[in-house]
Structure formats: C-alpha cells, structure tokens
Design a protein around this motif. Structure first.
Motif, PDB file in Angstrom:
ATOM      1  N   MET A 195      62.028  59.687   1.253  1.00  0.00           N
ATOM      2  CA  MET A 195      63.456  59.412   1.255  1.00  0.00           C
ATOM      3  C   MET A 195      63.691  57.916   1.278  1.00  0.00           C
ATOM      4  O   MET A 195      62.782  57.133   1.499  1.00  0.00           O
ATOM      5  CB  MET A 195      64.113  60.068   2.466  1.00  0.00           C
ATOM      6  N   GLY A 196      64.950  57.501   1.130  1.00  0.00           N
ATOM      7  CA  GLY A 196      65.251  56.086   1.106  1.00  0.00           C
ATOM      8  C   GLY A 196      65.319  55.572  -0.313  1.00  0.00           C
ATOM      9  O   GLY A 196      65.267  56.326  -1.268  1.00  0.00           O
ATOM     10  N   SER A 197      65.404  54.259  -0.437  1.00  0.00           N
ATOM     11  CA  SER A 197      65.652  53.676  -1.747  1.00  0.00           C
ATOM     12  C   SER A 197      64.445  53.718  -2.660  1.00  0.00           C
ATOM     13  O   SER A 197      64.570  53.503  -3.854  1.00  0.00           O
ATOM     14  CB  SER A 197      66.129  52.229  -1.595  1.00  0.00           C
ATOM     15  N   ASN A 198      63.258  53.933  -2.105  1.00  0.00           N
ATOM     16  CA  ASN A 198      62.073  54.049  -2.940  1.00  0.00           C
ATOM     17  C   ASN A 198      61.879  55.487  -3.348  1.00  0.00           C
ATOM     18  O   ASN A 198      61.882  56.384  -2.519  1.00  0.00           O
ATOM     19  CB  ASN A 198      60.827  53.569  -2.184  1.00  0.00           C
ATOM     20  N   SER A 199      61.661  55.717  -4.643  1.00  0.00           N
ATOM     21  CA  SER A 199      61.457  57.070  -5.125  1.00  0.00           C
ATOM     22  C   SER A 199      60.174  57.623  -4.535  1.00  0.00           C
ATOM     23  O   SER A 199      59.204  56.909  -4.309  1.00  0.00           O
ATOM     24  CB  SER A 199      61.383  57.082  -6.658  1.00  0.00           C
ATOM     25  N   SER A 200      60.173  58.927  -4.278  1.00  0.00           N
ATOM     26  CA  SER A 200      59.034  59.559  -3.623  1.00  0.00           C
ATOM     27  C   SER A 200      58.639  60.816  -4.355  1.00  0.00           C
ATOM     28  O   SER A 200      59.456  61.457  -5.000  1.00  0.00           O
ATOM     29  CB  SER A 200      59.383  59.927  -2.171  1.00  0.00           C
ATOM     30  N   ARG A 201      57.378  61.147  -4.244  1.00  0.00           N
ATOM     31  CA  ARG A 201      56.921  62.457  -4.677  1.00  0.00           C
ATOM     32  C   ARG A 201      57.005  63.399  -3.478  1.00  0.00           C
ATOM     33  O   ARG A 201      56.979  62.972  -2.327  1.00  0.00           O
ATOM     34  CB  ARG A 201      55.487  62.378  -5.193  1.00  0.00           C
ATOM     35  N   ILE A 202      57.080  64.709  -3.764  1.00  0.00           N
ATOM     36  CA  ILE A 202      57.202  65.684  -2.681  1.00  0.00           C
ATOM     37  C   ILE A 202      56.056  65.542  -1.695  1.00  0.00           C
ATOM     38  O   ILE A 202      56.247  65.598  -0.478  1.00  0.00           O
ATOM     39  CB  ILE A 202      57.257  67.107  -3.259  1.00  0.00           C
ATOM     40  N   GLY A 203      54.862  65.310  -2.236  1.00  0.00           N
ATOM     41  CA  GLY A 203      53.696  65.194  -1.361  1.00  0.00           C
ATOM     42  C   GLY A 203      53.751  63.998  -0.438  1.00  0.00           C
ATOM     43  O   GLY A 203      53.039  63.959   0.578  1.00  0.00           O
ATOM     44  N   ASP A 204      54.590  62.998  -0.754  1.00  0.00           N
ATOM     45  CA  ASP A 204      54.691  61.797   0.089  1.00  0.00           C
ATOM     46  C   ASP A 204      55.712  61.935   1.213  1.00  0.00           C
ATOM     47  O   ASP A 204      55.792  61.059   2.076  1.00  0.00           O
ATOM     48  CB  ASP A 204      55.090  60.594  -0.778  1.00  0.00           C
ATOM     49  N   LEU A 205      56.498  62.998   1.200  1.00  0.00           N
ATOM     50  CA  LEU A 205      57.591  63.108   2.167  1.00  0.00           C
ATOM     51  C   LEU A 205      57.143  63.051   3.624  1.00  0.00           C
ATOM     52  O   LEU A 205      57.797  62.395   4.442  1.00  0.00           O
ATOM     53  CB  LEU A 205      58.390  64.395   1.904  1.00  0.00           C
ATOM     54  N   PRO A 206      56.043  63.732   4.025  1.00  0.00           N
ATOM     55  CA  PRO A 206      55.649  63.651   5.436  1.00  0.00           C
ATOM     56  C   PRO A 206      55.310  62.225   5.888  1.00  0.00           C
ATOM     57  O   PRO A 206      55.383  61.920   7.076  1.00  0.00           O
ATOM     58  CB  PRO A 206      54.419  64.564   5.500  1.00  0.00           C
ATOM     59  N   LYS A 207      54.953  61.325   4.937  1.00  0.00           N
ATOM     60  CA  LYS A 207      54.590  59.947   5.289  1.00  0.00           C
ATOM     61  C   LYS A 207      55.742  58.980   5.082  1.00  0.00           C
ATOM     62  O   LYS A 207      55.588  57.777   5.331  1.00  0.00           O
ATOM     63  CB  LYS A 207      53.389  59.510   4.430  1.00  0.00           C
ATOM     64  N   ASN A 208      56.888  59.482   4.628  1.00  0.00           N
ATOM     65  CA  ASN A 208      58.029  58.617   4.336  1.00  0.00           C
ATOM     66  C   ASN A 208      58.535  57.952   5.615  1.00  0.00           C
ATOM     67  O   ASN A 208      58.779  58.610   6.623  1.00  0.00           O
ATOM     68  CB  ASN A 208      59.138  59.456   3.693  1.00  0.00           C
ATOM     69  N   GLU A 209      58.696  56.605   5.569  1.00  0.00           N
ATOM     70  CA  GLU A 209      59.054  55.851   6.767  1.00  0.00           C
ATOM     71  C   GLU A 209      60.441  56.218   7.294  1.00  0.00           C
ATOM     72  O   GLU A 209      60.689  56.235   8.499  1.00  0.00           O
ATOM     73  CB  GLU A 209      58.997  54.343   6.466  1.00  0.00           C
ATOM     74  N   TYR A 210      61.369  56.512   6.393  1.00  0.00           N
ATOM     75  CA  TYR A 210      62.726  56.849   6.832  1.00  0.00           C
ATOM     76  C   TYR A 210      62.745  58.197   7.540  1.00  0.00           C
ATOM     77  O   TYR A 210      63.421  58.366   8.561  1.00  0.00           O
ATOM     78  CB  TYR A 210      63.668  56.865   5.625  1.00  0.00           C
TER      79      TYR A 210
END
Length: 608
Positions: A1-16
């Motif tokens: 989440m946030g202003s940087n685009s993410s892949r679904i697999g990256d969501l658990p590591k997303n800083e926001y």
C-alpha cells in the motif's frame, strides 16, 4: 500500500500496512493516512490470486487484532473514512476523483479488516475493538463513541444518498459489500443467529430510519443492472502531458483494484462471478436477501422484511395505512421486467419467490399482467434443465409456479397464450403450443425425472399440487400434453394399484365370506349403455352415448367431491432453510469477497 505500487505478494512486508497494524498509535489527523490510501498493485487475474490477496490481508489483520487494543488504529482509520464521507456527495458533484479514490481505498481496507476480525472473534470482542479510545493496554471507555453503529449508518447513507456515477460506482459496490461483511458473522455459526449485535444496530437506533430508503435503493440497483465503467476510463481523465506520477498511480488503481471487485473466490466461485455483468446489482440483491431473512428481534419484527412486504406501485395513489411501517413505492413494471430477465440466477428466483409470497401488492399486479409468459417461460426453463440446477433453485422455481397456480385467473389465461418454436424443449419439436400445455409438459417431465432419479418427496408433492390446481381450467390442450397426462396417470395408477394390492393382501385374511365389495356405480352405468349399443362402435358414437348418459345419470347416486386447491404454506421455522440458503448464495455469488472454506460453519463447504 502507499504511493509505491506493490505486488500482492509484497503486501505483508508493506511499510504502511506494518505501521497500521503495528504497536505505534497513529492519530486520525496524521498525514500517514493520505499515504496509506494512495495505493495500487497489479490486479488479481484468477481465483488463486484473489485467495493470495486474502491470505496476505489476513496476516496484517491478525497483527492489528493483537495491537489495536493498545493503538486504536482501527478506530482512527474508521474516523478518517467517516470524515471523508461527509464530503463525498459534494466531491461526486465536483468530480473530485482523487478524494473519491482515496475514500474508496479506505473503505476497501476496512472491509478487508472486518472480514478477518469477524472470523477471528465474537461480536462482543469486535464491538470492543470499535470502542477503544484510550491508548493504555486493555482500557475501555463506556461512554466512548460507538463507531460500529456510526459506520453502519454511514454505509447506509452512502448507498442511498450518493449519486451513481462512473466515479462513484466502485465505492457504491464496496459499501454494499461491506454491509454484507458486517452481517457475515452468521457464516461462522452452525445454528441460525437469533440475537446479534449487528442485527440490533440495523433493526433499531440510528439505522432504523434508513430502512425503507435502503430497501428501495437496493431494489432499484437490481432493476437497473448498471454495468461498471470501463477500467481506467473514469477515475482520472487522460491529460495531454501524460499526467505525471499522480495520474499514473490513480490509473494503476483503476486498472488494478477494480478487477478485485469483479472476481470471485476459489473453486467454483470463479466461473459464477465471471458471469456477473453488474457487480452493483448482484451485491445489492444479495444484501437485500440477507436483510429480508434476518430473524425477528425479541421485541420487534424485522423492519426490512416489513418494507418488502408492504411497498406499492408508483401508480398506486391510495394512502398507506398508518399501521404499516417502512412503506414506500417503486415502479412495478420495471421490477417485473427485471425479474423476467434475471431468472437464470438463484438469487433472482429467490427474490421473485419472496415478493410473490410476502407482498400481496406485487402478487396481484403480476397475476393481472397480460404478458405472464415473460415470467413463466424462464421458470419453466429452470425446471426443464433440472439436472443442471442445484436443488434449491429448482425448489424455488417450483414454489413460484405453485403460488401462481393458486389463482384461477392465471390457470385460465395460460391456455390462451400461444407460443411458437420453444427451442430449449428438445424431446419434441413444438412449433406451436399454449403456455398452459407447455407448463403441463415441463411439470410432468420434472415428476418423471424425480421418480427415476432424485426421488424427492417434497418435489413430487409440489409438482402434483401444481397440476391439481391447474386441472379444473385445462382447455384446448396440445395433443402431446394430453398424451403425457395419460402416460403419467397410467404410471401413477400402476404404482397405486401395486400398493393397493399389497394392502389388500394383508387385509384379506380379516374379511368374512359375506363381505362383498360394492360395484362402482358410475362405471357400471356407462358400461351397460355401451353394451346395449352393440359392438364396433366408432369414437364419435361412444362419445355421443356418454353425453346422453350424463343427462340421464341419477345425480343422487353420485358422490360430490369438493374442489381442492393446494396452497403453498411456509414451514414453521423457514429461517432454518432460507438463512443457510441465502448465505450459500453470498458465498458462491458475491464478487470480490472470499472466505476460507475451512472457517465456514453454517453449511458444509468443499475445501477446494
């Protein structure tokens, strides 16, 4: 989440998301929320990816479940959403795409969180998470604002008051879906819930005044079948210079997140969801059915069922009785046309049943229509393809027919409507046949299918009841329909005689030699007249003799049979059937919602 685009697999590591679910409290006025709500990620393209999205969300939600009593971040997120919805209507009028996009993202996150919270804890625990105000561990303020009720009221206002435009379509769908999620606690209980905190909020207090407006809006959403706007074409207009970072981000959301709302769950859900042409109409109908089947409160009936039972046609100018609460008016013609067009789905047939059974205004209107074939033909097609339909859909279609055949006017009129080239009826080419004869053929076919395959007593009884209701009004039957009636009678007679013979044999030992069965006087009377007329009689001569005999037959020797009319009677506790049925439809039909089959308690689920 946030202003940087993410892949679904990256969501658990997303800083926001980590900050949202972590141990640090975030004020509702913190700029963090604008960053959190400006997110995009590649769209799920399969049911497997949608499941991955849910699993990624679960890990974040469980962290929030653990930390929220100390941080109050769930409440802060909800307050951010609530403050934004106050300006949502104005933003829609001013075409404020960014504001609506971020508000939608806030609601999307709330919905994802709610699904896991409801699955993981009791309603009482959930209510505490919505009312934490202090930041110290385990603190709770009894006079704090009830965010759960406020959020429910806000969702109802959003659904009923925000104009449906291209830029508001997504958030309207999400608002309806979130209300479905609010009520999904039923999925995690084996027994029907008769007392629930969410039910209480919806049936009294601040939400109650929105009852009729909500039901009316959901019905109109179903009627209009509004399709979603093209992905990426409605959130931000393309700028000549390419738009820069903000445009690219918003465009990513439009092409990315939107697909999440139009995909189904795992296994068989994907195929069902792919057929949904109007996510808003689909979700609205599911929510309407859920609300209509809520159990009555101890001190008050279900207001949503009351609204469904009492609404009238817009052309009806008569005043509502003061004793009828939550009444409103709707265009019956538009509703009728939508019901005719949407009968391929279980939920549309269930709505048709609900309206015919509970709303006398609708039932009277439909029975007075001169184009009943538009409604009856889709129902007959459901029964004709019985082997391809689930049993509940077949039952609902059959009960609809049974309710219709309770009316003599309907039973007469169906023999006056002539149809041509019924292409889906494959046993025989029907170039021209009356609606009544076709109805007879399909019901008899359903009976024969049931006798050889499913052997369901309920299905059998209702099919025969529908035929019995129509029988007094049979007129100008198609020869094939007449033939099938004779064949059915022959089949049933053989079965009856077999049972009767078995019963007679068991009683034969108890009869005395003086017990002589009385002859069937009607049969004997006509047989003697035919014998007197001689042998080798033509069909026309036999018919003439019978007609003459009818005039001469002594009426005092006949037994008078009362005219029977079979009526559909709902079981004493219909919720035991309808509530699991409705939630099975939600599970299999709701777009953009996924529940782990292993968590479902209300009905048996396949693990695929």
């Amino acid at each position: 989440m946030g202003s940087n685009s993410s892949r679904i697999g990256d969501l658990p590591k997303n800083e926001y998301l980590k900050k949202l679910s972590g141990t640090e409290s975030v004020s509702e006025n913190d700029p963090f929320w604008n960053q959190l709500l400006s997110f995009s990620f590649p769209a799920p393209t399969s049911s497997t990816e949608l499941k991955l999205l849910e699993e990624a969300t679960v890990s974040v939600c469980r962290s929030l479940v653990e930390n929220n009593p100390r941080t109050g971040n769930l409440g802060a997120l909800i307050k951010v959403f609530l403050s934004r919805t106050k300006e949502l209507k104005l933003s829609a009028e001013c075409q404020n795409h960014i504001f609506i996009w971020q508000t939608h993202n806030a609601l999307f996150i709330i919905c994802c969180l709610l699904k896991v919270f409801i699955c993981e804890m009791s309603e009482e625990e959930l209510q505490l998470h919505f009312t934490y105000e202090e930041k110290s561990p385990g603190s709770y303020s009894s006079d704090s604002e009830d965010l759960l009720e406020e959020l429910l009221c806000c969702l109802m206002q959003l659904i009923t008051d925000i104009p449906l435009l291209d830029i508001t379509y997504e958030i309207s769908v999400e608002a309806v879906s979130t209300m479905v999620v609010f009520l999904s606690c039923q999925l995690f209980h084996k027994e029907v819930l008769r007392q629930s905190i969410s039910h209480k909020y919806l049936m009294q207090g601040r939400c109650l005044p929105y009852t009729s407006k909500l039901v009316k809006t959901l019905l109109y959403n179903f009627i209009r079948q509004e399709k979603p706007p093209p992905p990426g074409a409605h959130v931000f207009p393309q700028q000549s210079d390419g738009g820069g970072l903000l445009y690219g981000l918003a465009s990513g959301v439009a092409t990315g997140l939107w697909t999440v709302f139009t995909l189904g769950g795992v296994g068989s859900k994907a195929a069902a969801a792919a057929e949904v042409s109007s996510p808003l109409a689909n979700q609205s109908l599911l929510l309407l059915l859920v609300l209509a089947n809520l159990t009555d409160a101890a001190d008050a009936p279900n207001p949503y069922r009351q609204a469904i039972m009492s609404f009238k046609n817009t052309q009806d100018s008569s005043p509502f009785p003061s004793s009828i609460p939550h009444a409103f008016q709707i265009n019956f013609n538009s509703l009728y046309m939508a019901l005719c067009e949407q009968q391929t789905s279980d939920q549309a047939t269930l709505l048709l049943y609900t309206l015919l059974h509970q709303n006398s205004n609708i039932r009277t209107y439909m029975l007075a229509r001169t184009d009943m074939e538009n409604l009856v033909l889709p129902i007959l097609e459901i029964l004709y393809h019985v082997e391809e339909r689930n049993s509940h859909h077949v039952y609902m279609a059959l009960i609809v027919l049974l309710i219709l055949t309770e009316d003599d006017g309907f039973n007469r009129s169906i023999h006056e409507v002539m149809l041509k080239n019924i292409t889906w009826y494959s046993e025989r080419v029907l170039t021209e046949i009356s609606l009544g004869s076709l109805l007879i053929l399909v019901v008899i076919r359903t009976i024969q299918y049931n006798m050889t395959r499913t052997r369901d007593k309920y299905l059998h009884t209702n099919c025969l009841a529908a035929l019995a209701n129509m029988s007094a009004q049979f007129r100008s039957l198609h020869q094939y329909a007449a033939q099938r009636i004779i064949s059915l009678f022959s089949l049933l007679s053989k079965k009856h005689n077999k049972v009767l013979e078995q019963a007679t044999q068991s009683l034969r030992g108890s009869l005395s030699s003086n017990d002589v069965p009385l002859p069937d006087y009607v049969i004997t009377f006509f047989s003697s007249r035919l014998l007197q007329a001689g042998a080798e009689l033509s069909v026309e001569r036999v018919l003439e003799i019978i007609k003459q005999g009818v005039v001469a037959l002594p009426k005092d020797r006949l037994k008078k049979f009362p005219e029977l009319k079979f009526k559909y009677v709902e079981e004493e506790q219909p919720e035991e059937f309808f509530i699991p049925y409705v939630w099975s439809l939600v599970y299999n039909s709701a777009v953009g919602l996924y529940w782990n089959p292993q968590d479902i308690q209300l009905f048996t689920m396949d693990s695929d």
